[in-house]
Design a protein around this motif. Structure first.
Motif, PDB file in Angstrom:
ATOM      1  N   THR A   1      49.920  83.585  74.365  1.00 12.89           N
ATOM      2  CA  THR A   1      50.132  84.933  73.831  1.00 12.89           C
ATOM      3  C   THR A   1      51.355  85.563  74.482  1.00 12.89           C
ATOM      4  O   THR A   1      51.462  85.581  75.717  1.00 12.89           O
ATOM      5  CB  THR A   1      48.910  85.833  74.085  1.00 12.89           C
ATOM      6  OG1 THR A   1      47.751  85.251  73.471  1.00 12.89           O
ATOM      7  CG2 THR A   1      49.135  87.219  73.501  1.00 12.89           C
ATOM      8  N   ALA A   2      52.266  86.061  73.629  1.00 15.53           N
ATOM      9  CA  ALA A   2      53.476  86.760  74.110  1.00 15.53           C
ATOM     10  C   ALA A   2      54.214  85.932  75.146  1.00 15.53           C
ATOM     11  O   ALA A   2      54.648  86.437  76.187  1.00 15.53           O
ATOM     12  CB  ALA A   2      53.103  88.138  74.673  1.00 15.53           C
ATOM     13  N   PHE A   3      54.369  84.675  74.858  1.00 12.74           N
ATOM     14  CA  PHE A   3      54.920  83.716  75.827  1.00 12.74           C
ATOM     15  C   PHE A   3      56.144  83.036  75.222  1.00 12.74           C
ATOM     16  O   PHE A   3      56.060  82.446  74.129  1.00 12.74           O
ATOM     17  CB  PHE A   3      53.852  82.681  76.174  1.00 12.74           C
ATOM     18  CG  PHE A   3      54.205  81.768  77.313  1.00 12.74           C
ATOM     19  CD1 PHE A   3      53.786  82.052  78.610  1.00 12.74           C
ATOM     20  CD2 PHE A   3      54.951  80.625  77.101  1.00 12.74           C
ATOM     21  CE1 PHE A   3      54.096  81.214  79.657  1.00 12.74           C
ATOM     22  CE2 PHE A   3      55.271  79.781  78.140  1.00 12.74           C
ATOM     23  CZ  PHE A   3      54.845  80.071  79.429  1.00 12.74           C
ATOM     24  N   GLY A   4      57.278  83.097  75.928  1.00 15.86           N
ATOM     25  CA  GLY A   4      58.487  82.443  75.440  1.00 15.86           C
ATOM     26  C   GLY A   4      58.875  82.950  74.061  1.00 15.86           C
ATOM     27  O   GLY A   4      58.968  84.156  73.827  1.00 15.86           O
ATOM     28  N   PRO A   5      59.087  82.050  73.091  1.00 18.45           N
ATOM     29  CA  PRO A   5      59.470  82.487  71.745  1.00 18.45           C
ATOM     30  C   PRO A   5      58.284  82.948  70.901  1.00 18.45           C
ATOM     31  O   PRO A   5      58.457  83.381  69.765  1.00 18.45           O
ATOM     32  CB  PRO A   5      60.096  81.217  71.154  1.00 18.45           C
ATOM     33  CG  PRO A   5      59.375  80.102  71.813  1.00 18.45           C
ATOM     34  CD  PRO A   5      59.093  80.583  73.219  1.00 18.45           C
ATOM     35  N   TYR A   6      57.052  82.833  71.451  1.00 15.01           N
ATOM     36  CA  TYR A   6      55.858  83.157  70.678  1.00 15.01           C
ATOM     37  C   TYR A   6      55.463  84.607  70.921  1.00 15.01           C
ATOM     38  O   TYR A   6      54.923  84.963  71.968  1.00 15.01           O
ATOM     39  CB  TYR A   6      54.710  82.234  71.070  1.00 15.01           C
ATOM     40  CG  TYR A   6      55.085  80.765  70.985  1.00 15.01           C
ATOM     41  CD1 TYR A   6      55.229  80.140  69.754  1.00 15.01           C
ATOM     42  CD2 TYR A   6      55.317  80.019  72.145  1.00 15.01           C
ATOM     43  CE1 TYR A   6      55.591  78.803  69.666  1.00 15.01           C
ATOM     44  CE2 TYR A   6      55.672  78.677  72.071  1.00 15.01           C
ATOM     45  CZ  TYR A   6      55.812  78.079  70.827  1.00 15.01           C
ATOM     46  OH  TYR A   6      56.173  76.761  70.750  1.00 15.01           O
ATOM     47  N   ALA A   7      55.721  85.464  69.928  1.00 13.95           N
ATOM     48  CA  ALA A   7      55.472  86.896  70.087  1.00 13.95           C
ATOM     49  C   ALA A   7      53.990  87.229  70.059  1.00 13.95           C
ATOM     50  O   ALA A   7      53.518  88.072  70.815  1.00 13.95           O
ATOM     51  CB  ALA A   7      56.203  87.668  68.992  1.00 13.95           C
ATOM     52  N   GLY A   8      53.261  86.554  69.184  1.00 16.57           N
ATOM     53  CA  GLY A   8      51.837  86.805  69.072  1.00 16.57           C
ATOM     54  C   GLY A   8      51.027  85.764  69.793  1.00 16.57           C
ATOM     55  O   GLY A   8      51.432  85.236  70.832  1.00 16.57           O
ATOM     56  N   THR A   9      49.850  85.443  69.233  1.00 18.16           N
ATOM     57  CA  THR A   9      48.971  84.429  69.816  1.00 18.16           C
ATOM     58  C   THR A   9      49.066  83.140  69.017  1.00 18.16           C
ATOM     59  O   THR A   9      48.946  83.147  67.783  1.00 18.16           O
ATOM     60  CB  THR A   9      47.510  84.920  69.834  1.00 18.16           C
ATOM     61  OG1 THR A   9      47.414  86.076  70.670  1.00 18.16           O
ATOM     62  CG2 THR A   9      46.589  83.833  70.377  1.00 18.16           C
ATOM     63  N   VAL A  10      49.293  82.041  69.708  1.00 15.95           N
ATOM     64  CA  VAL A  10      49.392  80.724  69.083  1.00 15.95           C
ATOM     65  C   VAL A  10      48.337  79.821  69.698  1.00 15.95           C
ATOM     66  O   VAL A  10      48.225  79.721  70.924  1.00 15.95           O
ATOM     67  CB  VAL A  10      50.793  80.101  69.289  1.00 15.95           C
ATOM     68  CG1 VAL A  10      50.843  78.695  68.698  1.00 15.95           C
ATOM     69  CG2 VAL A  10      51.858  80.979  68.663  1.00 15.95           C
ATOM     70  N   ASN A  11      47.555  79.165  68.854  1.00 13.44           N
ATOM     71  CA  ASN A  11      46.532  78.226  69.318  1.00 13.44           C
ATOM     72  C   ASN A  11      46.979  76.805  69.025  1.00 13.44           C
ATOM     73  O   ASN A  11      47.330  76.475  67.884  1.00 13.44           O
ATOM     74  CB  ASN A  11      45.193  78.503  68.623  1.00 13.44           C
ATOM     75  CG  ASN A  11      44.543  79.778  69.121  1.00 13.44           C
ATOM     76  OD1 ASN A  11      44.005  79.822  70.222  1.00 13.44           O
ATOM     77  ND2 ASN A  11      44.597  80.832  68.309  1.00 13.44           N
ATOM     78  N   LEU A  12      46.956  75.966  70.054  1.00 17.20           N
ATOM     79  CA  LEU A  12      47.343  74.567  69.907  1.00 17.20           C
ATOM     80  C   LEU A  12      46.125  73.691  70.172  1.00 17.20           C
ATOM     81  O   LEU A  12      45.555  73.717  71.265  1.00 17.20           O
ATOM     82  CB  LEU A  12      48.460  74.215  70.898  1.00 17.20           C
ATOM     83  CG  LEU A  12      49.766  75.010  70.767  1.00 17.20           C
ATOM     84  CD1 LEU A  12      50.725  74.598  71.872  1.00 17.20           C
ATOM     85  CD2 LEU A  12      50.392  74.788  69.409  1.00 17.20           C
ATOM     86  N   ASN A  13      45.744  72.913  69.162  1.00 16.98           N
ATOM     87  CA  ASN A  13      44.630  71.976  69.328  1.00 16.98           C
ATOM     88  C   ASN A  13      45.200  70.650  69.821  1.00 16.98           C
ATOM     89  O   ASN A  13      45.478  69.733  69.046  1.00 16.98           O
ATOM     90  CB  ASN A  13      43.884  71.795  68.006  1.00 16.98           C
ATOM     91  CG  ASN A  13      42.616  70.962  68.187  1.00 16.98           C
ATOM     92  OD1 ASN A  13      42.294  70.543  69.300  1.00 16.98           O
ATOM     93  ND2 ASN A  13      41.915  70.708  67.103  1.00 16.98           N
ATOM     94  N   LEU A  14      45.382  70.539  71.114  1.00 12.76           N
ATOM     95  CA  LEU A  14      46.015  69.357  71.703  1.00 12.76           C
ATOM     96  C   LEU A  14      45.108  68.139  71.652  1.00 12.76           C
ATOM     97  O   LEU A  14      45.570  67.010  71.800  1.00 12.76           O
ATOM     98  CB  LEU A  14      46.421  69.664  73.150  1.00 12.76           C
ATOM     99  CG  LEU A  14      47.373  70.863  73.311  1.00 12.76           C
ATOM    100  CD1 LEU A  14      47.573  71.183  74.781  1.00 12.76           C
ATOM    101  CD2 LEU A  14      48.706  70.589  72.653  1.00 12.76           C
ATOM    102  N   ASP A  15      43.820  68.347  71.425  1.00 14.14           N
ATOM    103  CA  ASP A  15      42.881  67.235  71.335  1.00 14.14           C
ATOM    104  C   ASP A  15      43.207  66.336  70.150  1.00 14.14           C
ATOM    105  O   ASP A  15      42.889  65.142  70.145  1.00 14.14           O
ATOM    106  CB  ASP A  15      41.455  67.776  71.217  1.00 14.14           C
ATOM    107  CG  ASP A  15      40.405  66.685  71.393  1.00 14.14           C
ATOM    108  OD1 ASP A  15      40.693  65.695  72.102  1.00 14.14           O
ATOM    109  OD2 ASP A  15      39.310  66.817  70.825  1.00 14.14           O
ATOM    110  N   GLU A  16      43.872  66.907  69.129  1.00 15.58           N
ATOM    111  CA  GLU A  16      44.229  66.126  67.954  1.00 15.58           C
ATOM    112  C   GLU A  16      45.302  65.082  68.252  1.00 15.58           C
ATOM    113  O   GLU A  16      45.532  64.175  67.444  1.00 15.58           O
ATOM    114  CB  GLU A  16      44.712  67.056  66.839  1.00 15.58           C
ATOM    115  CG  GLU A  16      43.612  67.943  66.258  1.00 15.58           C
ATOM    116  CD  GLU A  16      44.109  68.795  65.113  1.00 15.58           C
ATOM    117  OE1 GLU A  16      45.339  68.821  64.891  1.00 15.58           O
ATOM    118  OE2 GLU A  16      43.278  69.421  64.439  1.00 15.58           O
ATOM    119  N   LEU A  17      45.950  65.181  69.409  1.00 12.85           N
ATOM    120  CA  LEU A  17      46.966  64.197  69.778  1.00 12.85           C
ATOM    121  C   LEU A  17      46.340  62.842  70.104  1.00 12.85           C
ATOM    122  O   LEU A  17      47.042  61.831  70.183  1.00 12.85           O
ATOM    123  CB  LEU A  17      47.775  64.693  70.979  1.00 12.85           C
ATOM    124  CG  LEU A  17      48.609  65.959  70.744  1.00 12.85           C
ATOM    125  CD1 LEU A  17      49.250  66.421  72.048  1.00 12.85           C
ATOM    126  CD2 LEU A  17      49.682  65.703  69.690  1.00 12.85           C
ATOM    127  N   GLY A  18      45.030  62.805  70.315  1.00 14.35           N
ATOM    128  CA  GLY A  18      44.364  61.540  70.599  1.00 14.35           C
ATOM    129  C   GLY A  18      44.177  61.304  72.085  1.00 14.35           C
ATOM    130  O   GLY A  18      44.440  62.176  72.915  1.00 14.35           O
TER     131      GLY A  18
END
Length: 243
Positions: A9-26
């Motif tokens: 949230t509000a981090f780097g280029p991400y102004a709002g909230t971004v959710n990353l499902n990293l589990d999908e990477l395997g």
């Protein structure tokens, strides 16, 4: 350590909230993050490293500069990371030191950095220092070592390859848990030194006994030669007595 999900949230280029499902990477253990310049690749590295260690993945960027310049003033910068380590799930949350709106009245106020750590079967930690210590103890590496072996960005792997031998040994010892062999090596070396000292003490004692029974011109022989000489003399004396 395998990242499962992350909320930025509000981090780097991400102004709002971004959710990353990293589990999908395997579960293969090696992931490649690609994209055009400015797409936020490094920010993902920064977010993971910040969540774990409270600092960015690169030494140029400080935690204070991680807040998004595009975020609204009433949105606080924060990162939440859930990861798996040795079959167990952990969650760590962090907020950097930042200016935020006052809860009462107008204007802004500086908010201190915050951290929370949730481990299975244990009480949550909410002090930054305690969280820092818990993460280092759990993963077995500090922030610099993590950046060298877990997330390689823009040729940083060369830093590990060109590091001094002692530094590489420390990193790999922590990474592969070989401290027990170092302790065994140290214990064996200590025992070897003890046995050498005991051998030298006994050797000097034997030489002293030999010097007491041999003529002066024969005292320069080695212990083995002296023992052989004494043995041969005793055998000769016994042979004379048997005649």
């Amino acid at each position: 350590m395998r990242p499962l999900k992350m909320e930025i949230t509000a981090f780097g280029p991400y102004a709002g909230t971004v959710n990353l499902n990293l589990d999908e990477l395997g579960r293969n253990g090696i992931y490649l993050i690609t994209g055009t310049t400015g797409s936020g690749k490094t920010s993902i590295f920064d977010a993971i490293t910040f969540a774990l260690y409270g600092s960015a993945s690169g030494k140029v960027r400080s935690a204070k500069t991680l807040r998004s310049k595009y975020a609204d003033e009433d949105v606080e910068t924060q990162v939440s990371l859930t990861f798996e380590h040795k079959g167990k799930e952990y969650t760590v949350k962090r907020k950097p030191e930042q200016m935020r709106q006052k809860k009462r009245g107008e204007g802004t106020i500086k908010a201190n950095a915050e951290a929370e750590f949730y481990a299975p079967g244990k009480q949550p930690l909410s002090k930054t220092g305690e969280v820092d210590d818990a993460i280092r103890e759990l993963l077995g590496v500090d922030r610099d070592q993590f950046a060298q072996i877990a997330m390689i960005s823009q040729g940083d792997f060369m830093k590990l390859l060109t590091a001094k031998t002692d530094e590489r040994m420390t990193i790999f010892r922590k990474l592969f848990g070989t401290d027990i062999f170092s302790r065994l090596q140290a214990a064996l070396q200590q025992e070897k030194n003890h046995m050498e000292r005991e051998f030298n003490r006994i050797d000097e004692a034997i030489k002293g006994y030999i010097n007491d029974v041999l003529p002066e011109d024969e005292r320069k022989l080695t212990v083995g030669e002296n023992v052989e000489l004494i043995t041969s003399k005793l055998e000769a004396e016994k042979a004379e007595e048997d005649k």
